[in-house]
Design a protein around this motif. Structure first.
Motif, PDB file in Angstrom:
ATOM      1  N   ARG A 156      -3.464   2.655  -7.831  1.00  0.00           N
ATOM      2  CA  ARG A 156      -4.527   2.019  -7.059  1.00  0.00           C
ATOM      3  C   ARG A 156      -4.898   0.648  -7.619  1.00  0.00           C
ATOM      4  N   ASN A 157      -4.780   0.491  -8.937  1.00  0.00           N
ATOM      5  CA  ASN A 157      -5.171  -0.761  -9.586  1.00  0.00           C
ATOM      6  C   ASN A 157      -4.055  -1.790  -9.688  1.00  0.00           C
ATOM      7  N   SER A 158      -2.868  -1.424  -9.240  1.00  0.00           N
ATOM      8  CA  SER A 158      -1.733  -2.352  -9.310  1.00  0.00           C
ATOM      9  C   SER A 158      -1.833  -3.405  -8.206  1.00  0.00           C
ATOM     10  N   LEU A 159      -1.026  -4.439  -8.324  1.00  0.00           N
ATOM     11  CA  LEU A 159      -0.989  -5.491  -7.305  1.00  0.00           C
ATOM     12  C   LEU A 159      -0.641  -4.912  -5.942  1.00  0.00           C
ATOM     13  N   ASP A 160      -1.247  -5.462  -4.915  1.00  0.00           N
ATOM     14  CA  ASP A 160      -0.935  -5.033  -3.561  1.00  0.00           C
ATOM     15  C   ASP A 160       0.447  -5.522  -3.147  1.00  0.00           C
ATOM     16  N   VAL A 161       1.062  -4.794  -2.233  1.00  0.00           N
ATOM     17  CA  VAL A 161       2.323  -5.227  -1.640  1.00  0.00           C
ATOM     18  C   VAL A 161       2.014  -6.286  -0.593  1.00  0.00           C
ATOM     19  N   ALA A 162       2.670  -7.426  -0.709  1.00  0.00           N
ATOM     20  CA  ALA A 162       2.467  -8.492   0.276  1.00  0.00           C
ATOM     21  C   ALA A 162       3.323  -8.273   1.511  1.00  0.00           C
ATOM     22  N   SER A 163       4.499  -7.699   1.333  1.00  0.00           N
ATOM     23  CA  SER A 163       5.399  -7.466   2.467  1.00  0.00           C
ATOM     24  C   SER A 163       6.429  -6.406   2.116  1.00  0.00           C
ATOM     25  N   TYR A 164       6.841  -5.650   3.143  1.00  0.00           N
ATOM     26  CA  TYR A 164       7.964  -4.730   3.016  1.00  0.00           C
ATOM     27  C   TYR A 164       9.150  -5.375   3.728  1.00  0.00           C
ATOM     28  N   LEU A 165      10.220  -5.561   2.995  1.00  0.00           N
ATOM     29  CA  LEU A 165      11.386  -6.223   3.561  1.00  0.00           C
ATOM     30  C   LEU A 165      12.355  -5.191   4.126  1.00  0.00           C
ATOM     31  N   GLU A 166      12.922  -5.502   5.263  1.00  0.00           N
ATOM     32  CA  GLU A 166      13.856  -4.583   5.902  1.00  0.00           C
ATOM     33  C   GLU A 166      15.171  -4.529   5.120  1.00  0.00           C
ATOM     34  N   PRO A 167      15.887  -3.404   5.231  1.00  0.00           N
ATOM     35  CA  PRO A 167      17.151  -3.256   4.495  1.00  0.00           C
ATOM     36  C   PRO A 167      18.135  -4.397   4.725  1.00  0.00           C
ATOM     37  N   MET A 205      16.125 -16.221   6.506  1.00  0.00           N
ATOM     38  CA  MET A 205      15.587 -14.864   6.366  1.00  0.00           C
ATOM     39  C   MET A 205      14.067 -14.914   6.373  1.00  0.00           C
ATOM     40  N   THR A 206      13.473 -13.999   7.097  1.00  0.00           N
ATOM     41  CA  THR A 206      12.012 -13.944   7.149  1.00  0.00           C
ATOM     42  C   THR A 206      11.529 -12.581   6.714  1.00  0.00           C
ATOM     43  N   THR A 207      10.294 -12.545   6.265  1.00  0.00           N
ATOM     44  CA  THR A 207       9.669 -11.285   5.898  1.00  0.00           C
ATOM     45  C   THR A 207       8.384 -11.135   6.669  1.00  0.00           C
ATOM     46  N   LYS A 208       7.968  -9.916   6.852  1.00  0.00           N
ATOM     47  CA  LYS A 208       6.765  -9.631   7.611  1.00  0.00           C
ATOM     48  C   LYS A 208       5.655  -9.214   6.668  1.00  0.00           C
ATOM     49  N   LYS A 209       4.536  -9.949   6.716  1.00  0.00           N
ATOM     50  CA  LYS A 209       3.391  -9.604   5.896  1.00  0.00           C
ATOM     51  C   LYS A 209       2.812  -8.293   6.400  1.00  0.00           C
ATOM     52  N   THR A 210       2.205  -7.538   5.521  1.00  0.00           N
ATOM     53  CA  THR A 210       1.695  -6.247   5.938  1.00  0.00           C
ATOM     54  C   THR A 210       0.317  -5.962   5.375  1.00  0.00           C
ATOM     55  N   THR A 211      -0.505  -5.349   6.217  1.00  0.00           N
ATOM     56  CA  THR A 211      -1.782  -4.801   5.753  1.00  0.00           C
ATOM     57  C   THR A 211      -1.742  -3.282   5.915  1.00  0.00           C
ATOM     58  N   ASP A 212      -0.599  -2.790   6.372  1.00  0.00           N
ATOM     59  CA  ASP A 212      -0.417  -1.356   6.578  1.00  0.00           C
ATOM     60  C   ASP A 212      -0.134  -0.688   5.242  1.00  0.00           C
ATOM     61  N   LYS A 213      -0.916   0.323   4.894  1.00  0.00           N
ATOM     62  CA  LYS A 213      -0.760   1.009   3.609  1.00  0.00           C
ATOM     63  C   LYS A 213       0.389   2.015   3.634  1.00  0.00           C
ATOM     64  N   ARG A 214       0.866   2.363   4.827  1.00  0.00           N
ATOM     65  CA  ARG A 214       1.926   3.355   4.937  1.00  0.00           C
ATOM     66  C   ARG A 214       3.284   2.751   4.587  1.00  0.00           C
ATOM     67  N   LEU A 215       4.114   3.558   3.990  1.00  0.00           N
ATOM     68  CA  LEU A 215       5.464   3.093   3.687  1.00  0.00           C
ATOM     69  C   LEU A 215       6.287   3.060   4.964  1.00  0.00           C
ATOM     70  N   PRO A 216       7.127   2.048   5.131  1.00  0.00           N
ATOM     71  CA  PRO A 216       8.036   2.032   6.283  1.00  0.00           C
ATOM     72  C   PRO A 216       9.068   3.143   6.134  1.00  0.00           C
ATOM     73  N   PRO A 217       9.714   3.531   7.218  1.00  0.00           N
ATOM     74  CA  PRO A 217      10.634   4.681   7.194  1.00  0.00           C
ATOM     75  C   PRO A 217      11.722   4.588   6.127  1.00  0.00           C
ATOM     76  N   TRP A 218      12.243   3.373   5.889  1.00  0.00           N
ATOM     77  CA  TRP A 218      13.369   3.244   4.953  1.00  0.00           C
ATOM     78  C   TRP A 218      12.957   3.412   3.485  1.00  0.00           C
ATOM     79  N   LEU A 219      11.656   3.507   3.230  1.00  0.00           N
ATOM     80  CA  LEU A 219      11.199   3.729   1.855  1.00  0.00           C
ATOM     81  C   LEU A 219      10.696   5.150   1.621  1.00  0.00           C
ATOM     82  N   ARG A 220      10.734   5.963   2.662  1.00  0.00           N
ATOM     83  CA  ARG A 220      10.266   7.343   2.521  1.00  0.00           C
ATOM     84  C   ARG A 220      11.430   8.234   2.122  1.00  0.00           C
ATOM     85  N   ARG A 221      11.215   8.991   1.072  1.00  0.00           N
ATOM     86  CA  ARG A 221      12.279   9.859   0.569  1.00  0.00           C
ATOM     87  C   ARG A 221      11.793  11.291   0.490  1.00  0.00           C
ATOM     88  N   GLU A 222      12.639  12.194   0.925  1.00  0.00           N
ATOM     89  CA  GLU A 222      12.342  13.607   0.722  1.00  0.00           C
ATOM     90  C   GLU A 222      12.735  13.962  -0.704  1.00  0.00           C
TER      91      GLU A 222
END
Length: 292
Positions: free
Chosen positions: A242-253, A1-18
């Motif tokens: 804003r002061n919390s630890l940064d997300v290193a990666s968003y893992l896919e479902p 299993m691999t994960t993708k590192k991210t510098t993107d501040k936007r949430l991926p689609p699977w983490l966005r909730r209405e």
């Protein structure tokens, strides 16, 4: 299993909730505010808050809203805590009754300033709920009490159905993520509960996306299994402030599904794994589905 590192501040689609509409949101908040009560749902900025409140559920946060520790992932306020509200146990019980709850989840800030870490306050709260709500089931999510197993015993002797203590992350990240906690101490706590109170289900939760590797996650699951942990939850870390630890990666479902299968094959009685899974999310259903 691999994960993708991210510098993107936007949430991926699977983490966005209405947020959607919640018929009971206002009424639950009124019940909580009338008792001056706090919930981890609100303090930790949980993405599932609206869904849980719609189901007339909340995870009660006792002993105030200020924590004596400063974990890098958490949005709960750090600082000097207020004195304990000795009426809080009864207030929690009345609020749970007003919500129609039969399965009640209680957690707390860490109170290293108290001689027993607040264990007796947990015990009193459990007793108040049992007294007021016949047939209720109770899950506690406690801090480590500084490794004081006498404090852990106080909570256990009050008779919770589930004892949850979150490992949160892998051993190599403890100094970064939980600088005032000790990996081995948290494992010891869970093992102590299972060894001395076998009727109580033990549970722990971990977050992914803080920089861990998959072999480290597997090792953590093995460590939990070795101390008799019954139930495990696995979710995605999402930066709450804003002061919390940064997300290193968003893992896919699919990664969470693979970890769910791995944990099940290890022999955990209950596994709940997904990007939006949180330690107390759907706790009642998870306990009900646990393999005996």
């Amino acid at each position: 299993m691999t994960t993708k590192k991210t510098t993107d501040k936007r949430l991926p689609p699977w983490l966005r909730r209405e947020v959607g509409k919640s018929e009971h949101l206002a009424s639950i908040k009124r019940i909580l505010r009338s008792g001056g009560l706090h919930t981890v749902c609100e303090e930790a900025k949980c993405p599932n808050l609206a869904e849980c409140f719609e189901k007339k559920r909340a995870t009660f946060l006792i002993m105030g809203d200020s924590c004596t520790r400063g974990c890098g992932f958490c949005s709960v306020t750090g600082g000097v805590p207020t004195p304990l509200d000795l009426d809080e146990p009864e207030k929690v019980a009345k609020a749970a009754e007003a919500m129609g709850a039969k399965y009640v989840v209680i957690t707390s800030v860490t109170r290293d300033d108290l001689p027993d870490g607040g264990a007796s306050h947990y015990a009193t709260t459990i007793g108040s709920i049992k007294k007021l709500i016949a047939g209720s089931s109770i899950e506690v999510l406690t801090p480590d009490f500084g490794g004081d197993m006498d404090a852990v015993d106080l909570v256990c002797k009050a008779g919770p159905d589930v004892y949850n203590h979150n490992m949160e992350t892998v051993a190599s990240l403890y100094n970064k993520v939980r600088p005032e906690a000790i990996y081995e101490r948290s494992l010891e706590l869970l093992g102590h509960v299972k060894k001395r109170y076998s009727a109580i289900s033990t549970k722990s939760g971990i977050m992914l996306g803080l920089g861990e590797t998959m072999p480290e996650v597997s090792a953590l699951l093995e460590d939990l299994k070795s101390v008799g942990c019954d139930i495990v939850t696995i979710g995605q870390y999402m930066k709450p402030t804003r002061n919390s630890l940064d997300v290193a990666s968003y893992l896919e479902p699919k990664v969470f599904k693979q970890l769910e299968k791995e944990a099940q094959e290890m022999g955990f009685k209950g596994v709940y794994s997904g990007p939006l899974v949180r330690s107390s999310f759907n706790a009642e259903e998870l306990k009900s589905s646990t393999i005996n």
